[in-house]
Scaffold this motif. Structure first.
Motif, PDB file in Angstrom:
ATOM      1  N   GLU A 280      -3.503  -1.217 -14.673  1.00  0.00           N
ATOM      2  CA  GLU A 280      -3.208  -1.679 -16.028  1.00  0.00           C
ATOM      3  C   GLU A 280      -3.356  -0.580 -17.075  1.00  0.00           C
ATOM      4  O   GLU A 280      -2.550  -0.477 -18.006  1.00  0.00           O
ATOM      5  CB  GLU A 280      -4.122  -2.844 -16.378  1.00  0.00           C
ATOM      6  CG  GLU A 280      -3.592  -3.710 -17.492  1.00  0.00           C
ATOM      7  CD  GLU A 280      -4.049  -5.169 -17.315  1.00  0.00           C
ATOM      8  OE1 GLU A 280      -3.446  -6.034 -17.946  1.00  0.00           O
ATOM      9  OE2 GLU A 280      -4.995  -5.409 -16.537  1.00  0.00           O
TER      10      GLU A 280
ATOM     11  N   GLN B 186       0.837  -1.201   0.000  1.00  0.00           N
ATOM     12  CA  GLN B 186       0.000   0.000   0.000  1.00  0.00           C
ATOM     13  C   GLN B 186       0.867   1.244   0.000  1.00  0.00           C
ATOM     14  O   GLN B 186       0.669   2.159  -0.796  1.00  0.00           O
ATOM     15  CB  GLN B 186      -0.909   0.020   1.241  1.00  0.00           C
ATOM     16  CG  GLN B 186      -2.060  -0.958   1.189  1.00  0.00           C
ATOM     17  CD  GLN B 186      -3.103  -0.599   0.142  1.00  0.00           C
ATOM     18  OE1 GLN B 186      -3.084   0.497  -0.400  1.00  0.00           O
ATOM     19  NE2 GLN B 186      -3.988  -1.539  -0.167  1.00  0.00           N
TER      20      GLN B 186
ATOM     21  N   GLY C  99      -3.805  -5.044 -11.658  1.00  0.00           N
ATOM     22  CA  GLY C  99      -4.986  -4.963 -12.520  1.00  0.00           C
ATOM     23  C   GLY C  99      -5.552  -3.549 -12.543  1.00  0.00           C
ATOM     24  O   GLY C  99      -5.870  -3.000 -13.602  1.00  0.00           O
ATOM     25  N   LEU C 100      -5.615  -2.938 -11.361  1.00  0.00           N
ATOM     26  CA  LEU C 100      -6.130  -1.568 -11.269  1.00  0.00           C
ATOM     27  C   LEU C 100      -5.260  -0.599 -12.060  1.00  0.00           C
ATOM     28  O   LEU C 100      -5.748   0.357 -12.649  1.00  0.00           O
ATOM     29  CB  LEU C 100      -6.161  -1.106  -9.803  1.00  0.00           C
ATOM     30  CG  LEU C 100      -7.148  -1.811  -8.885  1.00  0.00           C
ATOM     31  CD1 LEU C 100      -6.998  -1.283  -7.455  1.00  0.00           C
ATOM     32  CD2 LEU C 100      -8.587  -1.609  -9.370  1.00  0.00           C
TER      33      LEU C 100
ATOM     34  N   ASN D 241      -1.662  -8.754  -7.443  1.00  0.00           N
ATOM     35  CA  ASN D 241      -2.355  -9.005  -8.700  1.00  0.00           C
ATOM     36  C   ASN D 241      -3.514  -8.024  -8.884  1.00  0.00           C
ATOM     37  O   ASN D 241      -3.709  -7.452  -9.963  1.00  0.00           O
ATOM     38  CB  ASN D 241      -2.875 -10.444  -8.695  1.00  0.00           C
ATOM     39  CG  ASN D 241      -3.401 -10.847 -10.074  1.00  0.00           C
ATOM     40  OD1 ASN D 241      -2.750 -10.599 -11.082  1.00  0.00           O
ATOM     41  ND2 ASN D 241      -4.583 -11.434 -10.102  1.00  0.00           N
ATOM     42  N   HIS D 242      -4.242  -7.815  -7.803  1.00  0.00           N
ATOM     43  CA  HIS D 242      -5.374  -6.886  -7.823  1.00  0.00           C
ATOM     44  C   HIS D 242      -4.895  -5.473  -8.165  1.00  0.00           C
ATOM     45  O   HIS D 242      -5.457  -4.795  -9.030  1.00  0.00           O
ATOM     46  CB  HIS D 242      -6.055  -6.912  -6.453  1.00  0.00           C
ATOM     47  CG  HIS D 242      -7.151  -5.907  -6.322  1.00  0.00           C
ATOM     48  ND1 HIS D 242      -8.317  -5.941  -7.068  1.00  0.00           N
ATOM     49  CD2 HIS D 242      -7.247  -4.812  -5.528  1.00  0.00           C
ATOM     50  CE1 HIS D 242      -9.091  -4.926  -6.736  1.00  0.00           C
ATOM     51  NE2 HIS D 242      -8.464  -4.211  -5.806  1.00  0.00           N
ATOM     52  N   MET D 243      -3.832  -5.052  -7.483  1.00  0.00           N
ATOM     53  CA  MET D 243      -3.358  -3.685  -7.694  1.00  0.00           C
ATOM     54  C   MET D 243      -2.746  -3.500  -9.075  1.00  0.00           C
ATOM     55  O   MET D 243      -2.876  -2.443  -9.680  1.00  0.00           O
ATOM     56  CB  MET D 243      -2.359  -3.313  -6.596  1.00  0.00           C
ATOM     57  CG  MET D 243      -3.072  -3.229  -5.242  1.00  0.00           C
ATOM     58  SD  MET D 243      -1.938  -2.897  -3.890  1.00  0.00           S
ATOM     59  CE  MET D 243      -1.639  -1.163  -4.190  1.00  0.00           C
TER      60      MET D 243
ATOM     61  N   ARG E 240      -2.122 -12.105  -4.221  1.00  0.00           N
ATOM     62  CA  ARG E 240      -3.475 -11.720  -4.625  1.00  0.00           C
ATOM     63  C   ARG E 240      -3.619 -10.199  -4.620  1.00  0.00           C
ATOM     64  O   ARG E 240      -4.126  -9.599  -5.559  1.00  0.00           O
ATOM     65  CB  ARG E 240      -4.477 -12.353  -3.659  1.00  0.00           C
ATOM     66  CG  ARG E 240      -5.843 -12.593  -4.240  1.00  0.00           C
ATOM     67  CD  ARG E 240      -6.652 -13.593  -3.421  1.00  0.00           C
ATOM     68  NE  ARG E 240      -6.536 -13.346  -1.989  1.00  0.00           N
ATOM     69  CZ  ARG E 240      -6.194 -14.268  -1.091  1.00  0.00           C
ATOM     70  NH1 ARG E 240      -5.954 -15.511  -1.450  1.00  0.00           N
ATOM     71  NH2 ARG E 240      -6.100 -13.961   0.193  1.00  0.00           N
ATOM     72  N   GLU E 241      -3.124  -9.603  -3.533  1.00  0.00           N
ATOM     73  CA  GLU E 241      -3.225  -8.143  -3.430  1.00  0.00           C
ATOM     74  C   GLU E 241      -2.448  -7.470  -4.554  1.00  0.00           C
ATOM     75  O   GLU E 241      -2.921  -6.521  -5.200  1.00  0.00           O
ATOM     76  CB  GLU E 241      -2.692  -7.674  -2.073  1.00  0.00           C
ATOM     77  CG  GLU E 241      -2.950  -6.194  -1.837  1.00  0.00           C
ATOM     78  CD  GLU E 241      -2.197  -5.634  -0.627  1.00  0.00           C
ATOM     79  OE1 GLU E 241      -2.241  -4.405  -0.444  1.00  0.00           O
ATOM     80  OE2 GLU E 241      -1.558  -6.413   0.106  1.00  0.00           O
TER      81      GLU E 241
ATOM     82  N   ARG F  66       1.668  -7.664 -19.459  1.00  0.00           N
ATOM     83  CA  ARG F  66       1.112  -7.764 -18.108  1.00  0.00           C
ATOM     84  C   ARG F  66       2.180  -8.409 -17.230  1.00  0.00           C
ATOM     85  O   ARG F  66       2.530  -9.577 -17.455  1.00  0.00           O
ATOM     86  CB  ARG F  66      -0.150  -8.624 -18.133  1.00  0.00           C
ATOM     87  CG  ARG F  66      -0.694  -9.004 -16.761  1.00  0.00           C
ATOM     88  CD  ARG F  66      -1.415  -7.833 -16.085  1.00  0.00           C
ATOM     89  NE  ARG F  66      -1.760  -8.141 -14.709  1.00  0.00           N
ATOM     90  CZ  ARG F  66      -3.005  -8.243 -14.246  1.00  0.00           C
ATOM     91  NH1 ARG F  66      -4.028  -8.080 -15.047  1.00  0.00           N
ATOM     92  NH2 ARG F  66      -3.214  -8.486 -12.964  1.00  0.00           N
TER      93      ARG F  66
ATOM     94  N   LYS G   1       2.926   1.684  -3.219  1.00  0.00           N
ATOM     95  CA  LYS G   1       2.304   1.443  -4.519  1.00  0.00           C
ATOM     96  C   LYS G   1       2.586   2.542  -5.538  1.00  0.00           C
ATOM     97  O   LYS G   1       2.743   2.262  -6.712  1.00  0.00           O
ATOM     98  CB  LYS G   1       0.802   1.228  -4.370  1.00  0.00           C
ATOM     99  CG  LYS G   1       0.036   2.437  -3.907  1.00  0.00           C
ATOM    100  CD  LYS G   1      -1.436   2.099  -3.774  1.00  0.00           C
ATOM    101  CE  LYS G   1      -2.154   3.241  -3.089  1.00  0.00           C
ATOM    102  NZ  LYS G   1      -3.558   2.951  -2.836  1.00  0.00           N
TER     103      LYS G   1
END
Lengths: 321, 321
Positions: A216, A178, A213-214, A209-211, A206-207, A224, A181
């Motif tokens: 991208e 966080q 994605g956001l 990967n999520h971030m 997971r976190e 990717r 980032k």
């Protein structure tokens, strides 16, 4: 004692570590022979694949670097390691105390390891690193790993020196992601979750990967960044990291990204050298510029002039020679 | 919406915190009005006594800063606090989370507290801090405390912004002194051993005294930095710190050192602005310089030219406008 630069360069190309060390010292220390060395190296460079490794303290950067060195050595590649410490003023060929695992490779003639301190350097990391990279490149390293040592705010700078940037994380650093980032999610081409045998590795991946994605939409092109899990201390996942690196290099070659990055890097280097030269010219007491700046400073202190108006006069004076 | 700079300046001089905040945002953010603000402030500055506070994490910098604010407020002085965080990209008027003790002064109209982030700023701390200091100075602050927050390699930079530099240490950091001596022993005008009620305070003060003695030959002038012991959390020793600061200021006034330092500071500021302007000119794609740098970069990549020869061409091009 004046050294013969061309014979040093020839010895470095034969893989003699002392010649490599001497050349790095010459380019790092802004010696009188710096320009001669750089001119001699220029036609010999451009072959090495430069990999940057960054990440918060404690994620296992030097263990991972060492494991990658081993993997590339098994492929028969010559490897250079540049361990950059932005918080230290001491450079040298010696291993740093805490880089114990690196000593696995200390006696391997196909590995050249160098620590580089950038604190207090004019132009800092952006000035010093490319020149050391160029020496390692000219010396025949196929792969150069550039790693930050210790606490640094230099992730972005290291990434700017590399063809491919690897960002390392470890479980239990969720808050770290966080916090980091802003910087870290924009620079990674490959992400590694090290210490993946520990609790929380899934959550971290997971976190991340999520971030990713956001973020991208903000990434150029169609790459990717993969997330690879490793336990670098046991060598687990290292081959997968190497595969991810090769894949990224292939993608860059195919899309012309590698040439673009290297051109940007060379442009940045030229700019840093030019700006550093201008700054040195400003600081040159004997050349009169410094005296001029001090007299402008007097007027700023007296409130007659603000610092911006004074700076305008300085840039005009520099422009007129 | 265009703000009326002269009315903002007038309001800031009346001590309105929102006007001060707005002016700092204008100078910090490199807004279009930056130059107008700086020109308006120029004749109003030069009255504040600027004190820098640096030291390793954990020594109690913000507690000490807060105690000093209290001491100066009891003397009826107006106080500005600039908490510089070189590791953060977020600036603002809000108190930082960990600066709890500062909230003692949050409702005091005679105290203006501002946090400033310098990460990612063009020119960094050396560019941003003097401008915020100038706003606080013009707004009528008698004393400005400039403190580093968090981990930083910026002790030297903070010291360069201050009239008097206070270096804080705490017991049990003996190794810290060793490690930091290169920087820390050359910049302090006043040394504070905080947490002096803890074991090891004597040893720390003794070691510090010894090292300052060793370094004496390198110090200009006849000022021997005093070592003051404090327990800032209980306000102990704070009056002695204030007395040491006043003594140092008196010494500087008497010897002309204060004017010299301020002239050097203004000169440095002018240089940073000039170099930043030149750097921006280099980065200006539309102005053609950037295109020129990229084409030089191509030639560096091709090995036809080394980066130094390319930089020479850039400085020549900048010089010719």
């Amino acid at each position: 004692m004046k050294q013969d630069v061309s014979s040093l360069v020839a010895q470095a190309r034969e893989g003699r570590p002392r010649a490599v060390a001497r050349l790095i010292s010459l380019v790092e220390g802004a010696s009188p022979q710096l320009r001669e060395v750089m001119a001699a190296l220029a036609p010999l460079t451009g072959n090495a694949y430069v990999i940057g490794l960054t990440g918060p303290p404690g994620v296992g950067k030097s263990t991972t670097t060492s494991a990658l060195v081993g993997a590339y050595r098994r492929q028969g590649r010559r490897v250079g390691v540049l361990a950059v410490d932005p918080s230290s003023p001491f450079s040298g060929g010696a291993l740093l105390g805490d880089r114990v695992r690196m000593s696995d490779h200390a006696s391997d003639a196909g590995v050249y390891i160098r620590s580089m301190a950038t604190r207090g350097h004019l132009g800092g990391l952006a000035w010093a690193a490319p020149q050391a990279i160029r020496v390692l490149d000219a010396a025949g390293c196929d792969v150069i790993l550039v790693e930050t040592v210790g606490v640094g705010q230099s992730e972005v700078e290291i990434a700017a020196q590399a063809d491919t940037s690897v960002v390392l994380l470890a479980p239990g650093m969720g808050d770290g992601i966080q916090a980091a980032k802003a910087g870290i999610l924009e620079i990674g081409d490959v992400y590694v979750v090290n210490k993946a045998d520990r609790d929380g590795a899934d959550a971290t991946a997971r976190e991340l990967n999520h971030m990713l994605g956001l973020g991208e939409a903000r990434r150029p092109g169609d790459w990717r960044p993969p997330i690879v899990r490793t336990v670098a201390s046991r060598g687990e996942g290292i081959d997968e990291v190497v595969a991810a690196l090769e894949k990224h290099k292939g993608w860059m070659d195919e899309r012309g990204v590698l040439v673009d990055r290297r051109r940007e890097r060379a442009a940045k280097e030229i700019e840093v050298i030019a700006v550093t030269a201008l700054r040195e010219r400003l600081a040159d007491v004997h050349g009169g510029q410094r005296v001029r700046v001090l007299s402008l400073a007097e007027r700023v202190l007296a409130g007659e002039l603000d610092a911006y108006a004074a700076a305008d006069e300085v840039t005009r004076a520099l422009a007129s020679g």
